[in-house]
Motif scaffolding. Structure first.
Motif, PDB file in Angstrom:
ATOM      1  N   ALA A   8       0.813  -1.212   0.000  1.00 47.86           N
ATOM      2  CA  ALA A   8       0.000   0.000   0.000  1.00 47.86           C
ATOM      3  C   ALA A   8       0.846   1.262   0.000  1.00 47.86           C
ATOM      4  O   ALA A   8       0.416   2.287  -0.521  1.00 47.86           O
ATOM      5  CB  ALA A   8      -0.946   0.002   1.203  1.00 47.86           C
ATOM      6  N   GLY A   9       2.041   1.227   0.548  1.00 48.97           N
ATOM      7  CA  GLY A   9       2.887   2.410   0.582  1.00 48.97           C
ATOM      8  C   GLY A   9       3.576   2.712  -0.736  1.00 48.97           C
ATOM      9  O   GLY A   9       4.052   3.817  -0.949  1.00 48.97           O
ATOM     10  N   THR A  10       3.632   1.755  -1.629  1.00 45.08           N
ATOM     11  CA  THR A  10       4.327   1.941  -2.899  1.00 45.08           C
ATOM     12  C   THR A  10       3.764   3.098  -3.717  1.00 45.08           C
ATOM     13  O   THR A  10       4.545   3.911  -4.211  1.00 45.08           O
ATOM     14  CB  THR A  10       4.319   0.633  -3.704  1.00 45.08           C
ATOM     15  N   PRO A  11       2.446   3.224  -3.889  1.00 46.45           N
ATOM     16  CA  PRO A  11       1.939   4.372  -4.648  1.00 46.45           C
ATOM     17  C   PRO A  11       2.267   5.715  -3.999  1.00 46.45           C
ATOM     18  O   PRO A  11       2.511   6.698  -4.692  1.00 46.45           O
ATOM     19  CB  PRO A  11       0.423   4.155  -4.688  1.00 46.45           C
ATOM     20  N   VAL A  12       2.307   5.751  -2.680  1.00 43.94           N
ATOM     21  CA  VAL A  12       2.659   6.979  -1.979  1.00 43.94           C
ATOM     22  C   VAL A  12       4.107   7.347  -2.295  1.00 43.94           C
ATOM     23  O   VAL A  12       4.411   8.495  -2.641  1.00 43.94           O
ATOM     24  CB  VAL A  12       2.450   6.836  -0.455  1.00 43.94           C
ATOM     25  N   ARG A  13       4.997   6.365  -2.214  1.00 43.06           N
ATOM     26  CA  ARG A  13       6.404   6.627  -2.496  1.00 43.06           C
ATOM     27  C   ARG A  13       6.613   6.991  -3.963  1.00 43.06           C
ATOM     28  O   ARG A  13       7.436   7.858  -4.281  1.00 43.06           O
ATOM     29  CB  ARG A  13       7.252   5.421  -2.095  1.00 43.06           C
ATOM     30  N   ALA A  14       5.888   6.345  -4.859  1.00 37.60           N
ATOM     31  CA  ALA A  14       6.023   6.643  -6.287  1.00 37.60           C
ATOM     32  C   ALA A  14       5.555   8.064  -6.589  1.00 37.60           C
ATOM     33  O   ALA A  14       6.245   8.815  -7.295  1.00 37.60           O
ATOM     34  CB  ALA A  14       5.224   5.636  -7.115  1.00 37.60           C
ATOM     35  N   LYS A  35      -5.976   5.294  -7.334  1.00 36.29           N
ATOM     36  CA  LYS A  35      -7.357   5.382  -6.842  1.00 36.29           C
ATOM     37  C   LYS A  35      -8.282   4.504  -7.681  1.00 36.29           C
ATOM     38  O   LYS A  35      -9.116   3.768  -7.144  1.00 36.29           O
ATOM     39  CB  LYS A  35      -7.818   6.838  -6.865  1.00 36.29           C
ATOM     40  N   GLN A  36      -8.132   4.564  -8.981  1.00 39.31           N
ATOM     41  CA  GLN A  36      -8.959   3.755  -9.883  1.00 39.31           C
ATOM     42  C   GLN A  36      -8.705   2.267  -9.663  1.00 39.31           C
ATOM     43  O   GLN A  36      -9.641   1.473  -9.600  1.00 39.31           O
ATOM     44  CB  GLN A  36      -8.671   4.134 -11.335  1.00 39.31           C
ATOM     45  N   HIS A  37      -7.446   1.894  -9.523  1.00 44.14           N
ATOM     46  CA  HIS A  37      -7.100   0.485  -9.288  1.00 44.14           C
ATOM     47  C   HIS A  37      -7.694  -0.007  -7.970  1.00 44.14           C
ATOM     48  O   HIS A  37      -8.273  -1.096  -7.916  1.00 44.14           O
ATOM     49  CB  HIS A  37      -5.579   0.313  -9.274  1.00 44.14           C
ATOM     50  N   LEU A  38      -7.535   0.773  -6.920  1.00 47.14           N
ATOM     51  CA  LEU A  38      -8.075   0.373  -5.620  1.00 47.14           C
ATOM     52  C   LEU A  38      -9.583   0.175  -5.689  1.00 47.14           C
ATOM     53  O   LEU A  38     -10.124  -0.775  -5.132  1.00 47.14           O
ATOM     54  CB  LEU A  38      -7.734   1.418  -4.557  1.00 47.14           C
ATOM     55  N   SER A  39     -10.250   1.069  -6.388  1.00 45.86           N
ATOM     56  CA  SER A  39     -11.709   0.996  -6.501  1.00 45.86           C
ATOM     57  C   SER A  39     -12.145  -0.182  -7.379  1.00 45.86           C
ATOM     58  O   SER A  39     -12.968  -1.001  -6.966  1.00 45.86           O
ATOM     59  CB  SER A  39     -12.239   2.307  -7.084  1.00 45.86           C
ATOM     60  N   ASP A  40     -11.593  -0.263  -8.584  1.00 41.44           N
ATOM     61  CA  ASP A  40     -12.031  -1.272  -9.548  1.00 41.44           C
ATOM     62  C   ASP A  40     -11.601  -2.692  -9.182  1.00 41.44           C
ATOM     63  O   ASP A  40     -12.388  -3.623  -9.290  1.00 41.44           O
ATOM     64  CB  ASP A  40     -11.491  -0.952 -10.944  1.00 41.44           C
ATOM     65  N   GLY A  43     -11.992  -2.885  -4.557  1.00 41.33           N
ATOM     66  CA  GLY A  43     -13.202  -2.432  -3.883  1.00 41.33           C
ATOM     67  C   GLY A  43     -12.936  -1.595  -2.646  1.00 41.33           C
ATOM     68  O   GLY A  43     -13.737  -1.601  -1.714  1.00 41.33           O
ATOM     69  N   VAL A  44     -11.818  -0.896  -2.624  1.00 39.52           N
ATOM     70  CA  VAL A  44     -11.466  -0.049  -1.479  1.00 39.52           C
ATOM     71  C   VAL A  44     -11.176   1.369  -1.959  1.00 39.52           C
ATOM     72  O   VAL A  44     -11.034   1.619  -3.149  1.00 39.52           O
ATOM     73  CB  VAL A  44     -10.246  -0.603  -0.700  1.00 39.52           C
ATOM     74  N   ILE A  45     -11.084   2.273  -1.011  1.00 37.85           N
ATOM     75  CA  ILE A  45     -10.736   3.654  -1.324  1.00 37.85           C
ATOM     76  C   ILE A  45      -9.332   3.945  -0.806  1.00 37.85           C
ATOM     77  O   ILE A  45      -8.859   3.255   0.100  1.00 37.85           O
ATOM     78  CB  ILE A  45     -11.755   4.646  -0.718  1.00 37.85           C
ATOM     79  N   PRO A  46      -8.678   4.960  -1.358  1.00 39.97           N
ATOM     80  CA  PRO A  46      -7.339   5.296  -0.853  1.00 39.97           C
ATOM     81  C   PRO A  46      -7.389   5.652   0.625  1.00 39.97           C
ATOM     82  O   PRO A  46      -8.330   6.299   1.090  1.00 39.97           O
ATOM     83  CB  PRO A  46      -6.930   6.509  -1.684  1.00 39.97           C
ATOM     84  N   GLU A  75       2.759   4.340   6.538  1.00 32.80           N
ATOM     85  CA  GLU A  75       2.482   3.393   7.620  1.00 32.80           C
ATOM     86  C   GLU A  75       1.114   2.746   7.495  1.00 32.80           C
ATOM     87  O   GLU A  75       0.915   1.611   7.887  1.00 32.80           O
ATOM     88  CB  GLU A  75       2.658   4.079   8.960  1.00 32.80           C
ATOM     89  N   SER A  76       0.150   3.471   6.952  1.00 32.69           N
ATOM     90  CA  SER A  76      -1.159   2.887   6.647  1.00 32.69           C
ATOM     91  C   SER A  76      -1.515   3.343   5.253  1.00 32.69           C
ATOM     92  O   SER A  76      -1.259   4.470   4.896  1.00 32.69           O
ATOM     93  CB  SER A  76      -2.213   3.319   7.657  1.00 32.69           C
ATOM     94  N   GLY A  77      -2.091   2.457   4.471  1.00 35.58           N
ATOM     95  CA  GLY A  77      -2.256   2.789   3.078  1.00 35.58           C
ATOM     96  C   GLY A  77      -3.646   2.853   2.520  1.00 35.58           C
ATOM     97  O   GLY A  77      -3.969   3.784   1.810  1.00 35.58           O
ATOM     98  N   ILE A  78      -4.502   1.911   2.808  1.00 34.28           N
ATOM     99  CA  ILE A  78      -5.824   1.903   2.224  1.00 34.28           C
ATOM    100  C   ILE A  78      -6.860   1.677   3.294  1.00 34.28           C
ATOM    101  O   ILE A  78      -6.586   1.111   4.328  1.00 34.28           O
ATOM    102  CB  ILE A  78      -5.957   0.835   1.109  1.00 34.28           C
ATOM    103  N   ALA A  79      -8.064   2.151   3.032  1.00 38.78           N
ATOM    104  CA  ALA A  79      -9.162   1.983   4.004  1.00 38.78           C
ATOM    105  C   ALA A  79     -10.364   1.373   3.294  1.00 38.78           C
ATOM    106  O   ALA A  79     -10.627   1.680   2.153  1.00 38.78           O
ATOM    107  CB  ALA A  79      -9.530   3.331   4.611  1.00 38.78           C
ATOM    108  N   ARG A  80     -11.040   0.542   3.978  1.00 33.74           N
ATOM    109  CA  ARG A  80     -12.259  -0.061   3.415  1.00 33.74           C
ATOM    110  C   ARG A  80     -13.430   0.856   3.595  1.00 33.74           C
ATOM    111  O   ARG A  80     -13.524   1.634   4.446  1.00 33.74           O
ATOM    112  CB  ARG A  80     -12.539  -1.393   4.092  1.00 33.74           C
TER     113      ARG A  80
END
Length: 80
Positions: A8-14, A35-40, A43-46, A75-80
């Protein structure tokens, strides 16, 4: 991105790396792709770290000058 929650931290670092190298547009594009990947796909949001980075990139926040502050965001990346 292969959908593993542990990454989950990879997109933040990128996005941070793109922004810090003067590529704000690419950093914002990274956020929207993530954001699109997480959603599609998952099924989660950033999570808050990614959302805050997005807001900070838009605002050219001076905290982005410190790599340590960005690493704390992962330290925390995605939330349901």
């Amino acid at each position: 991105m292969d959908g593993r929650a542990s990454d989950a931290g990879t997109p933040v670092r990128a996005a941070d790396a793109l922004y810090r190298s003067g590529r704000q547009s690419d950093a914002l594009h990274q956020f929207h792709r993530t954001k699109q990947h997480l959603s599609d796909e998952l099924g989660v949001i950033p999570g808050r770290p990614l959302l805050r980075l997005y807001e900070d990139i838009l605002a050219h926040d001076s905290s982005l000058e410190s790599a340590e502050s960005v690493l704390r965001r992962t330290e925390s990346g995605i939330a349901r």
